[in-house]
Design a protein around this motif. Structure first.
Motif, PDB file in Angstrom:
ATOM      1  N   THR A   5       3.395   6.467  46.140  1.00  0.00           N
ATOM      2  CA  THR A   5       2.713   5.012  46.469  1.00  0.00           C
ATOM      3  C   THR A   5       2.781   4.277  45.159  1.00  0.00           C
ATOM      4  OG1 THR A   5       0.509   5.707  45.727  1.00  0.00           O
ATOM      5  CG2 THR A   5       1.208   6.180  48.128  1.00  0.00           C
ATOM      6  N   GLU A   6       2.495   3.084  45.090  1.00  0.00           N
ATOM      7  CA  GLU A   6       2.327   2.271  43.971  1.00  0.00           C
ATOM      8  C   GLU A   6       1.392   2.548  43.342  1.00  0.00           C
ATOM      9  OE1 GLU A   6       5.247   0.100  43.179  1.00  0.00           O
ATOM     10  OE2 GLU A   6       5.735   0.778  44.839  1.00  0.00           O
ATOM     11  N   LYS A   7       0.151   3.002  43.779  1.00  0.00           N
ATOM     12  CA  LYS A   7      -1.084   3.499  42.855  1.00  0.00           C
ATOM     13  C   LYS A   7      -0.568   4.675  41.883  1.00  0.00           C
ATOM     14  CE  LYS A   7      -5.803   4.830  43.357  1.00  0.00           C
ATOM     15  NZ  LYS A   7      -6.851   4.806  44.221  1.00  0.00           N
ATOM     16  N   GLU A   8       0.205   5.923  42.813  1.00  0.00           N
ATOM     17  CA  GLU A   8       0.437   6.823  42.078  1.00  0.00           C
ATOM     18  C   GLU A   8       1.480   6.563  40.979  1.00  0.00           C
ATOM     19  OE1 GLU A   8      -0.075  10.007  45.888  1.00  0.00           O
ATOM     20  OE2 GLU A   8       1.850   9.068  45.625  1.00  0.00           O
ATOM     21  N   LYS A   9       2.324   5.812  41.280  1.00  0.00           N
ATOM     22  CA  LYS A   9       3.276   5.307  40.191  1.00  0.00           C
ATOM     23  C   LYS A   9       2.401   4.786  38.816  1.00  0.00           C
ATOM     24  CE  LYS A   9       6.835   4.002  43.308  1.00  0.00           C
ATOM     25  NZ  LYS A   9       7.842   2.887  43.772  1.00  0.00           N
ATOM     26  N   MET A  10       1.445   4.060  39.323  1.00  0.00           N
ATOM     27  CA  MET A  10       0.819   3.235  38.353  1.00  0.00           C
ATOM     28  C   MET A  10       0.243   4.394  37.202  1.00  0.00           C
ATOM     29  SD  MET A  10      -2.283   0.574  38.994  1.00  0.00           S
ATOM     30  CE  MET A  10      -3.708   1.942  39.358  1.00  0.00           C
ATOM     31  N   LEU A  11      -0.743   5.266  37.838  1.00  0.00           N
ATOM     32  CA  LEU A  11      -1.209   6.339  37.378  1.00  0.00           C
ATOM     33  C   LEU A  11      -0.487   7.282  36.672  1.00  0.00           C
ATOM     34  CD1 LEU A  11      -4.259   6.870  39.852  1.00  0.00           C
ATOM     35  CD2 LEU A  11      -4.278   5.381  37.705  1.00  0.00           C
ATOM     36  N   ALA A  12       0.633   7.312  37.040  1.00  0.00           N
ATOM     37  CA  ALA A  12       1.807   8.237  36.352  1.00  0.00           C
ATOM     38  C   ALA A  12       2.505   7.472  35.221  1.00  0.00           C
ATOM     39  CB  ALA A  12       2.848   8.919  37.170  1.00  0.00           C
ATOM     40  N   GLY A  13       2.040   6.399  34.993  1.00  0.00           N
ATOM     41  CA  GLY A  13       2.944   5.606  33.801  1.00  0.00           C
ATOM     42  C   GLY A  13       4.286   5.187  34.273  1.00  0.00           C
ATOM     43  N   LYS A  14       4.377   5.167  35.478  1.00  0.00           N
ATOM     44  CA  LYS A  14       5.880   4.985  35.862  1.00  0.00           C
ATOM     45  C   LYS A  14       5.926   3.233  36.424  1.00  0.00           C
ATOM     46  CE  LYS A  14       6.984   9.158  37.932  1.00  0.00           C
ATOM     47  NZ  LYS A  14       8.035   9.479  36.870  1.00  0.00           N
ATOM     48  N   ALA A 114      -2.042  -2.065  30.781  1.00  0.00           N
ATOM     49  CA  ALA A 114      -1.080  -2.650  31.444  1.00  0.00           C
ATOM     50  C   ALA A 114       0.102  -3.308  30.501  1.00  0.00           C
ATOM     51  CB  ALA A 114      -1.611  -3.524  32.470  1.00  0.00           C
ATOM     52  N   GLY A 115       1.233  -3.287  31.018  1.00  0.00           N
ATOM     53  CA  GLY A 115       2.217  -4.061  30.257  1.00  0.00           C
ATOM     54  C   GLY A 115       3.497  -4.584  31.126  1.00  0.00           C
ATOM     55  N   HIS A 116       4.192  -5.275  30.561  1.00  0.00           N
ATOM     56  CA  HIS A 116       5.560  -5.840  31.524  1.00  0.00           C
ATOM     57  C   HIS A 116       6.722  -5.436  30.927  1.00  0.00           C
ATOM     58  CE1 HIS A 116       2.676  -7.981  34.336  1.00  0.00           C
ATOM     59  NE2 HIS A 116       1.947  -8.102  32.974  1.00  0.00           N
ATOM     60  N   PRO A 117       7.760  -5.245  31.607  1.00  0.00           N
ATOM     61  CA  PRO A 117       9.253  -4.905  31.005  1.00  0.00           C
ATOM     62  C   PRO A 117       9.814  -5.893  30.199  1.00  0.00           C
ATOM     63  CG  PRO A 117       8.965  -4.438  33.246  1.00  0.00           C
ATOM     64  CD  PRO A 117       7.728  -5.247  33.138  1.00  0.00           C
ATOM     65  N   VAL A 118      10.545  -5.464  29.378  1.00  0.00           N
ATOM     66  CA  VAL A 118      11.006  -6.095  27.833  1.00  0.00           C
ATOM     67  C   VAL A 118      12.150  -7.166  28.887  1.00  0.00           C
ATOM     68  CG1 VAL A 118      12.562  -6.347  26.239  1.00  0.00           C
ATOM     69  CG2 VAL A 118      10.596  -4.748  26.262  1.00  0.00           C
ATOM     70  N   PHE A 129       3.922  -1.570  34.124  1.00  0.00           N
ATOM     71  CA  PHE A 129       3.735  -0.414  33.942  1.00  0.00           C
ATOM     72  C   PHE A 129       2.313  -0.082  33.036  1.00  0.00           C
ATOM     73  CE2 PHE A 129       5.466  -2.223  29.891  1.00  0.00           C
ATOM     74  CZ  PHE A 129       4.657  -1.506  28.982  1.00  0.00           C
ATOM     75  N   ALA A 130       1.684   0.968  33.118  1.00  0.00           N
ATOM     76  CA  ALA A 130       0.517   1.452  32.519  1.00  0.00           C
ATOM     77  C   ALA A 130       0.515   2.387  31.841  1.00  0.00           C
ATOM     78  CB  ALA A 130      -0.472   1.226  33.750  1.00  0.00           C
ATOM     79  N   LEU A 131      -0.072   2.526  30.563  1.00  0.00           N
ATOM     80  CA  LEU A 131      -0.026   3.797  29.654  1.00  0.00           C
ATOM     81  C   LEU A 131      -1.663   3.964  29.488  1.00  0.00           C
ATOM     82  CD1 LEU A 131       3.080   3.263  27.475  1.00  0.00           C
ATOM     83  CD2 LEU A 131       2.906   4.443  29.627  1.00  0.00           C
ATOM     84  N   PRO A 132      -1.895   5.160  29.417  1.00  0.00           N
ATOM     85  CA  PRO A 132      -3.377   5.665  29.020  1.00  0.00           C
ATOM     86  C   PRO A 132      -3.701   5.260  27.781  1.00  0.00           C
ATOM     87  CG  PRO A 132      -2.133   7.565  29.311  1.00  0.00           C
ATOM     88  CD  PRO A 132      -1.200   6.330  29.535  1.00  0.00           C
TER      89      PRO A 132
END
Length: 198
Positions: A5-14, A114-118, A129-132
């Motif tokens: 899911t989009e949430k799972e991707k978010m929490l996985a840093g994808k 949270a961040g956005h692609p280059v 994307f989101a990184l801890p």
């Protein structure tokens, strides 16, 4: 293998898309909770604390978050014991924000997982994307500082006011600037003085 899911991707840093139904619903819920929190009278401290205990992912027994406070989800914020944040604390907690014990946060501090692609084509396609982020024990983050995705700040360090932290900061240092860089180590001599001019 099932699709994430989009949430799972978010929490996985994808790479993920934030405007699907599930994540939108959770952000809207967080906005409602935060609105209620920020609207309480200054004397209604216990009501504020009760709201946060049911909203944030983890917290110690002693904490104080000055309103106004903002966040995206709430459940990704993990606070240690004896936490304090001053006014206008903003946390984009699209991934985990882990904060240790005895941490002080100055006014107008922002933590962005949270961040956005280059590349612009990926941004136009609504990818992000989101990184801890991890902040160690006994850290002080000066007012107006920004902590960027994926950063770790080591125990006992100080981030000077107005800093933009883009890379990891080791333990036991004073770090300042944009981009934030280590100024010096904290030593036993610092017990004899209260103030450091950057």
């Amino acid at each position: 293998m099932t699709n994430m899911t989009e949430k799972e991707k978010m929490l996985a840093g994808k790479a993920y898309k934030a405007f699907g139904e599930e994540l939108m619903r959770e952000r809207q819920h967080a906005k409602e909770v935060v609105f209620e929190y920020n609207a309480l009278r200054p004397t209604e401290i216990e009501k504020r604390n009760t709201i946060l205990r049911g909203f944030l992912g983890k917290m110690g027994k002693n904490f104080f978050i000055e309103p106004p406070f903002r966040c995206d989800y709430g459940y990704n914020i993990l606070l240690g014991e004896n936490f304090y944040s001053n006014y206008n604390f903003t946390v984009l907690d699209c991934n985990t924000v882990t904060i240790g014990d005895h941490v002080l946060i100055g006014p107008n501090v922002s933590i962005f997982t949270a961040g956005h692609p280059v590349h612009h084509e990926l941004r136009k396609a609504d990818h992000e994307f989101a990184l801890p982020i991890t902040i160690g024990n006994s850290v002080w983050i000066g007012g107006g500082s920004i902590i960027n995705p994926g950063v770790t700040i080591g125990d006992h360090s100080i981030i000077g006011s107005g800093s933009v932290v883009t890379k990891d900061i080791p333990a036991n240092v004073i770090a300042v600037g944009n981009p934030c860089k280590v100024l010096r180590e904290i030593t036993v001599e610092d017990k004899e003085r209260f103030f450091e001019k950057y």
